[in-house]
Design a protein around this motif. Structure first.
Motif, PDB file in Angstrom:
ATOM      1  N   ARG A  64       0.824  -1.199   0.000  1.00 18.79           N
ATOM      2  CA  ARG A  64       0.000   0.000   0.000  1.00 18.79           C
ATOM      3  C   ARG A  64       0.862   1.255   0.000  1.00 18.79           C
ATOM      4  NH1 ARG A  64      -4.642  -1.796   4.361  1.00 18.79           N
ATOM      5  NH2 ARG A  64      -5.868  -3.039   2.903  1.00 18.79           N
ATOM      6  N   ALA A  65       1.920   1.250   0.785  1.00 18.70           N
ATOM      7  CA  ALA A  65       2.820   2.404   0.846  1.00 18.70           C
ATOM      8  C   ALA A  65       3.477   2.616  -0.512  1.00 18.70           C
ATOM      9  CB  ALA A  65       3.879   2.192   1.935  1.00 18.70           C
ATOM     10  N   SER A  66       3.839   1.517  -1.151  1.00 24.43           N
ATOM     11  CA  SER A  66       4.463   1.618  -2.466  1.00 24.43           C
ATOM     12  C   SER A  66       3.512   2.191  -3.493  1.00 24.43           C
ATOM     13  CB  SER A  66       4.941   0.235  -2.908  1.00 24.43           C
ATOM     14  OG  SER A  66       5.484   0.271  -4.199  1.00 24.43           O
ATOM     15  N   CYS A  67       2.241   1.775  -3.416  1.00 20.10           N
ATOM     16  CA  CYS A  67       1.245   2.307  -4.354  1.00 20.10           C
ATOM     17  C   CYS A  67       1.015   3.801  -4.110  1.00 20.10           C
ATOM     18  CB  CYS A  67      -0.076   1.553  -4.189  1.00 20.10           C
ATOM     19  SG  CYS A  67      -0.040  -0.093  -4.891  1.00 20.10           S
ATOM     20  N   ARG A  68       1.012   4.222  -2.869  1.00 22.18           N
ATOM     21  CA  ARG A  68       0.832   5.638  -2.547  1.00 22.18           C
ATOM     22  C   ARG A  68       1.983   6.457  -3.071  1.00 22.18           C
ATOM     23  NH1 ARG A  68       0.197   4.922   3.280  1.00 22.18           N
ATOM     24  NH2 ARG A  68      -1.066   3.081   3.103  1.00 22.18           N
ATOM     25  N   GLU A  69       3.213   5.931  -2.951  1.00 19.93           N
ATOM     26  CA  GLU A  69       4.386   6.653  -3.435  1.00 19.93           C
ATOM     27  C   GLU A  69       4.338   6.809  -4.948  1.00 19.93           C
ATOM     28  OE1 GLU A  69       7.850   4.628  -2.036  1.00 19.93           O
ATOM     29  OE2 GLU A  69       7.480   5.126   0.055  1.00 19.93           O
ATOM     30  N   ARG A  70       3.874   5.796  -5.606  1.00 20.67           N
ATOM     31  CA  ARG A  70       3.787   5.868  -7.082  1.00 20.67           C
ATOM     32  C   ARG A  70       2.693   6.834  -7.514  1.00 20.67           C
ATOM     33  NH1 ARG A  70       4.129  -0.521  -8.431  1.00 20.67           N
ATOM     34  NH2 ARG A  70       6.249  -0.816  -7.753  1.00 20.67           N
ATOM     35  N   GLY A  71       1.652   6.907  -6.727  1.00 22.92           N
ATOM     36  CA  GLY A  71       0.520   7.781  -7.070  1.00 22.92           C
ATOM     37  C   GLY A  71       0.781   9.252  -6.833  1.00 22.92           C
ATOM     38  N   SER A  72       1.793   9.549  -6.011  1.00 26.61           N
ATOM     39  CA  SER A  72       2.005  10.971  -5.717  1.00 26.61           C
ATOM     40  C   SER A  72       2.936  11.641  -6.651  1.00 26.61           C
ATOM     41  CB  SER A  72       2.552  11.214  -4.331  1.00 26.61           C
ATOM     42  OG  SER A  72       3.077  10.159  -3.669  1.00 26.61           O
TER      43      SER A  72
END
Length: 72
Positions: A64-72
């Motif tokens: 989830r943290a990785s997906c958030r980083e990619r989304g920002s």
């Protein structure tokens, strides 16, 4: 002589009763040991599943943290 034999027979019968009681106690203890062993194995399996779930939850958090980083 008859009295001697009667006394010895009585002692032998008392010893036999004592040994039967000890055998019953030992068999009860063996049954209890088997039950506790089964419970211990079950608890070990539960502990292993908990560790697995904790590992999966940690991986999910990383994902989830990785997906958030990619989304920002």
């Amino acid at each position: 002589m008859f009295d001697n034999n009667a006394v010895e027979l009585e002692r032998a019968e008392e010893q036999l009763e004592d040994l039967k009681a000890q055998l019953d106690d030992a068999m009860g203890a063996e049954d209890m040991l088997e039950q506790l062993t089964e419970r211990n194995l079950t608890l070990s399996e539960v502990g292993a599943y908990c560790q697995l779930l904790e590992g999966l939850a940690h991986c999910l958090q990383i994902g989830r943290a990785s997906c958030r980083e990619r989304g920002s």
